[in-house]
Design an enzyme around this catalytic site. Sequence first.
Site, PDB file in Angstrom:
ATOM      1  N   CYS A  68      47.443  20.326  86.139  1.00  0.00           N
ATOM      2  CA  CYS A  68      47.005  20.864  84.653  1.00  0.00           C
ATOM      3  C   CYS A  68      47.708  22.242  84.465  1.00  0.00           C
ATOM      4  O   CYS A  68      47.709  23.110  85.364  1.00  0.00           O
ATOM      5  CB  CYS A  68      45.593  20.940  84.654  1.00  0.00           C
ATOM      6  SG  CYS A  68      45.017  21.543  83.212  1.00  0.00           S
ATOM      7  N   CYS A  71      44.776  25.134  83.886  1.00  0.00           N
ATOM      8  CA  CYS A  71      43.966  25.454  84.881  1.00  0.00           C
ATOM      9  C   CYS A  71      44.457  25.018  86.319  1.00  0.00           C
ATOM     10  O   CYS A  71      43.772  25.398  87.391  1.00  0.00           O
ATOM     11  CB  CYS A  71      42.589  24.945  84.675  1.00  0.00           C
ATOM     12  SG  CYS A  71      42.422  23.202  85.083  1.00  0.00           S
ATOM     13  N   CYS A 116      41.775  16.914  81.502  1.00  0.00           N
ATOM     14  CA  CYS A 116      41.681  17.473  82.767  1.00  0.00           C
ATOM     15  C   CYS A 116      39.974  17.562  83.066  1.00  0.00           C
ATOM     16  O   CYS A 116      39.371  17.954  82.245  1.00  0.00           O
ATOM     17  CB  CYS A 116      42.292  18.549  82.831  1.00  0.00           C
ATOM     18  SG  CYS A 116      41.889  19.611  84.298  1.00  0.00           S
ATOM     19  N   CYS A 119      39.143  21.617  83.033  1.00  0.00           N
ATOM     20  CA  CYS A 119      38.813  22.365  81.975  1.00  0.00           C
ATOM     21  C   CYS A 119      38.722  21.922  80.768  1.00  0.00           C
ATOM     22  O   CYS A 119      38.930  22.332  79.648  1.00  0.00           O
ATOM     23  CB  CYS A 119      40.237  23.384  81.990  1.00  0.00           C
ATOM     24  SG  CYS A 119      41.791  22.473  81.651  1.00  0.00           S
ATOM     25  N   CYS A 141      49.722   7.962  79.764  1.00  0.00           N
ATOM     26  CA  CYS A 141      50.813   8.510  79.114  1.00  0.00           C
ATOM     27  C   CYS A 141      50.474   9.870  78.705  1.00  0.00           C
ATOM     28  O   CYS A 141      49.808  10.260  78.111  1.00  0.00           O
ATOM     29  CB  CYS A 141      51.089   7.776  77.646  1.00  0.00           C
ATOM     30  SG  CYS A 141      52.402   8.231  76.592  1.00  0.00           S
TER      31      CYS A 141
END
Length: 160
Positions: A68, A71, A116, A119, A141
């Site tokens: 991510c 984070c 995610c 976060c 995607c």
Amino acid sequence: MPSVPFLGSLFGGRQSRDMTDYPVKKGEDEWQAVLSPEQFRVIRQKGTEAPFTGEYDRHMPSEGTYECAACHTPLYRATHKFKSGCGWPAYFDSIPGAVTRHTDSTFGMARTEILCSKCGGHLGHVFKGEGYPTPTDERHCVNSISLKFAKEDREGKSGV
């Protein structure tokens, strides 16, 4: 990235929802301080980058982890990635527990949004049953700008 007016109207983003149910808790001002304006638009306001423009669309390493961008939580292994031709990075699976799914009813259709799990950052959408020759028959995607690539597998380091 230059703005494309027509695509901007389609992929411009939506207001972010309450993200208090995720372990990483930051206010919008805190996110704006650590993300670029385009990352903030996509990750926090649920926008979409233009197809075929992202850094990881054609990126095909044999090892490593996609994390991510907000984070640094490991989300996808390089071995999950496949060539779909859709214009965004495509993965057939995620690291267990790293990605949360929600129904997205924007644009008059129901899609599965992926975030995610740490976060709540917007990653993209997942599609099923498209017939790709993958083990899960799914295509995650994902916006390139929502990701950072780590050459070494850092899955164990972030406690996902």
